[in-house]
Design a protein around this motif. Structure first.
Motif, PDB file in Angstrom:
ATOM      1  N   UNK A 180      -6.995   5.293  -4.521  1.00  0.00           N
ATOM      2  CA  UNK A 180      -7.624   5.145  -3.183  1.00  0.00           C
ATOM      3  C   UNK A 180      -8.895   4.383  -3.070  1.00  0.00           C
ATOM      4  N   UNK A 181      -9.057   3.522  -3.919  1.00  0.00           N
ATOM      5  CA  UNK A 181     -10.157   2.526  -4.105  1.00  0.00           C
ATOM      6  C   UNK A 181     -10.588   2.088  -2.489  1.00  0.00           C
ATOM      7  N   UNK A 182      -9.466   1.611  -1.916  1.00  0.00           N
ATOM      8  CA  UNK A 182      -9.765   1.486  -0.491  1.00  0.00           C
ATOM      9  C   UNK A 182      -8.688   2.168   0.195  1.00  0.00           C
ATOM     10  N   UNK A 183      -9.349   3.181   1.128  1.00  0.00           N
ATOM     11  CA  UNK A 183      -8.423   3.905   1.827  1.00  0.00           C
ATOM     12  C   UNK A 183      -8.930   4.338   3.046  1.00  0.00           C
ATOM     13  N   UNK A 184      -7.953   4.842   4.055  1.00  0.00           N
ATOM     14  CA  UNK A 184      -8.144   5.483   5.265  1.00  0.00           C
ATOM     15  C   UNK A 184      -7.624   6.829   5.201  1.00  0.00           C
TER      16      UNK A 184
ATOM     17  N   UNK B 207       0.758  -1.090   0.031  1.00  0.00           N
ATOM     18  CA  UNK B 207       0.026   0.061   0.024  1.00  0.00           C
ATOM     19  C   UNK B 207       0.957   1.161  -0.252  1.00  0.00           C
ATOM     20  N   UNK B 208       0.522   2.354  -0.210  1.00  0.00           N
ATOM     21  CA  UNK B 208       0.904   3.690  -0.319  1.00  0.00           C
ATOM     22  C   UNK B 208       0.441   4.559   0.477  1.00  0.00           C
TER      23      UNK B 208
ATOM     24  N   UNK C 229     -11.998  11.923  10.224  1.00  0.00           N
ATOM     25  CA  UNK C 229     -11.345  10.945   9.173  1.00  0.00           C
ATOM     26  C   UNK C 229     -12.380  10.225   8.484  1.00  0.00           C
ATOM     27  N   UNK C 230     -11.928   9.433   7.313  1.00  0.00           N
ATOM     28  CA  UNK C 230     -12.523   8.936   6.554  1.00  0.00           C
ATOM     29  C   UNK C 230     -12.141   7.197   6.148  1.00  0.00           C
ATOM     30  N   UNK C 231     -13.089   6.379   5.981  1.00  0.00           N
ATOM     31  CA  UNK C 231     -12.898   5.111   5.571  1.00  0.00           C
ATOM     32  C   UNK C 231     -13.670   4.732   4.542  1.00  0.00           C
ATOM     33  N   UNK C 232     -13.063   4.132   3.289  1.00  0.00           N
ATOM     34  CA  UNK C 232     -13.884   3.639   2.243  1.00  0.00           C
ATOM     35  C   UNK C 232     -13.568   2.440   1.730  1.00  0.00           C
ATOM     36  N   UNK C 233     -14.355   1.914   0.844  1.00  0.00           N
ATOM     37  CA  UNK C 233     -14.187   0.511   0.075  1.00  0.00           C
ATOM     38  C   UNK C 233     -15.054   0.442  -0.874  1.00  0.00           C
ATOM     39  N   UNK C 234     -15.050  -0.499  -2.018  1.00  0.00           N
ATOM     40  CA  UNK C 234     -16.133  -0.650  -2.748  1.00  0.00           C
ATOM     41  C   UNK C 234     -17.274  -1.368  -1.941  1.00  0.00           C
TER      42      UNK C 234
END
Length: 385
Positions: free
Chosen positions: A108-112, A73-74, A247-252
């Motif tokens: 950032x398809x899956x991201x915090x 991850x980056x 903060x935010x968290x996301x995923x498909x």
């Protein structure tokens, strides 16, 4: 007063990087289950979850704190500072800010993402500034702060979402929920500030905390995203308010459940660097000690919330945001410290440097894997009750 406000602002930095309560990917009450993932997606997620390797990495700009990052991850962003000469004032320049994202891919398809704390000016509750309010309309700048009436947490998060995702379509608000416990936590952290304000005849700080879960389409992908914040109201004493702990968290949508434990591990793994805090602090060692004490306090926040709920027999109203379930206490075999982490995996391995491997595979031993055995790995046992 100035010194105490500086200390308060210093504490707010912690709010941007502290482990958060954002388990927004579980199906919320009243929400329909997400569409089932395709077989190839399920197989991919299953393979990825068989053995998860994390490396402990520093915040890249100033080494202000470290956190676990999944292999491959980056990291994007980090600490930054606002130039008061460019901002026309020091209202957002007293301490550093943090905007940092941990992403599975470049998109950032899956991201915090931890978002920065900003101070905003609102003169409506301050008698000293009331006569001057007309000279500073909404949208103007005062002492480096945007003049903006303080909203409630829901309005703030909706506006934030629109700012972050201007091209989002088919937006559906899944749930909007208050988190009063988060405000209580900040109230305890800032008790000394409140005591001082009361002693001067001012009102204590007020907090409005909550979370927003949204589903939307962006660039052809349907996402589920959770956003959390705690707004701190200091309008009566200083004509300002700020967004703490944003903060935010996301995923498909179809993969949200599979990625939730991974993002939880990242957000729960933050460790402040007291040496950086001492350097950044104008009060030196005294402020560094304060950071250590505050860090220890914050590390016990989840437990305090659980105990509070048990003592008051309160309804678990916000489990999908607060992640009060699915955690366990482990004993670090190197430091002997108790660490709270996800219980989604049966086996948790660590190194002296703080790297982690999570797996459900019985008999798995990273010390026997050629690609992993360049360093020593030890299992972290569950703390004895």
């Amino acid at each position: 007063m100035t010194t105490r406000i500086q200390i308060l602002v210093c504490v707010t930095i912690l709010g941007t990087i502290v482990p958060a309560y954002a388990g927004m990917f579980s199906r919320l009450r009243g929400d329909k289950p997400a569409a089932a993932a395709q077989p190839e997606e399920q197989a991919k997620d299953s393979n990825e979850a068989a053995m998860l390797q994390f490396q402990r990495q520093w915040e890249p700009k100033e080494h202000a704190y470290s956190f676990l990052v999944p292999a491959g991850w980056t990291i994007e962003g980090g600490m930054f500072h606002v130039d008061p000469t460019q901002a026309n004032g020091t209202g957002n320049s007293i301490d550093g800010k943090c905007d940092l994202a941990v992403k599975k891919d470049a998109a950032g398809t899956v991201m915090l993402r931890w978002l920065p704390v900003w101070n905003y000016c609102d003169m409506s509750q301050n008698q000293q500034f009331s006569l001057s309010a007309g000279f500073f309309p909404v949208g103007s700048r005062y002492q480096g702060m945007e003049v903006r009436p303080m909203p409630d947490y829901g309005t703030f998060l909706r506006q934030l979402f629109q700012t972050l995702h201007p091209s989002a379509t088919d937006v559906n608000v899944v749930e909007l929920r208050p988190i009063p416990e988060l405000g209580e936590v900040f109230g305890k952290i800032n008790k000394a500030i409140d005591d001082y304000l009361r002693s001067t005849g001012s009102r204590p700080l007020r907090y409005d905390a909550g979370g927003l879960t949204v589903e939307y389409t962006e660039n052809g992908t349907r996402f589920r995203e959770g956003l959390v914040t705690c707004l701190m109201d200091m309008r009566y004493a200083a004509a300002l308010w700020s967004n703490q702990h944003t903060l935010l968290m996301r995923a498909p949508v179809a993969q949200a459940r599979q990625w939730k434990p991974v993002l939880d591990i990242v957000r729960q793994s933050v460790k402040l660097n007291p040496e950086w805090f001492a350097r950044a602090s104008k009060a030196g060692a005294q402020r560094a000690q304060m950071s250590l004490e505050t860090q220890r306090y914050i590390q016990s926040v989840d437990q305090q919330i659980v105990e509070h709920r048990n003592q008051t027999n309160a309804e678990i109203r916000y489990e999908d945001y607060l992640m009060l379930t699915g955690q366990e206490d482990y004993v670090n075999p190197y430091t002997k410290e108790v660490e709270r982490d996800t219980s989604e995996y049966k086996y948790r391995w660590t190194t002296e440097q703080g790297d982690m491997i999570y797996t459900n595979e019985y008999g798995f031993d990273p010390n026997k894997k050629r690609e992993l055995n360049h360093q020593e790995w030890k299992l972290t046992p569950v703390r004895e009750r």
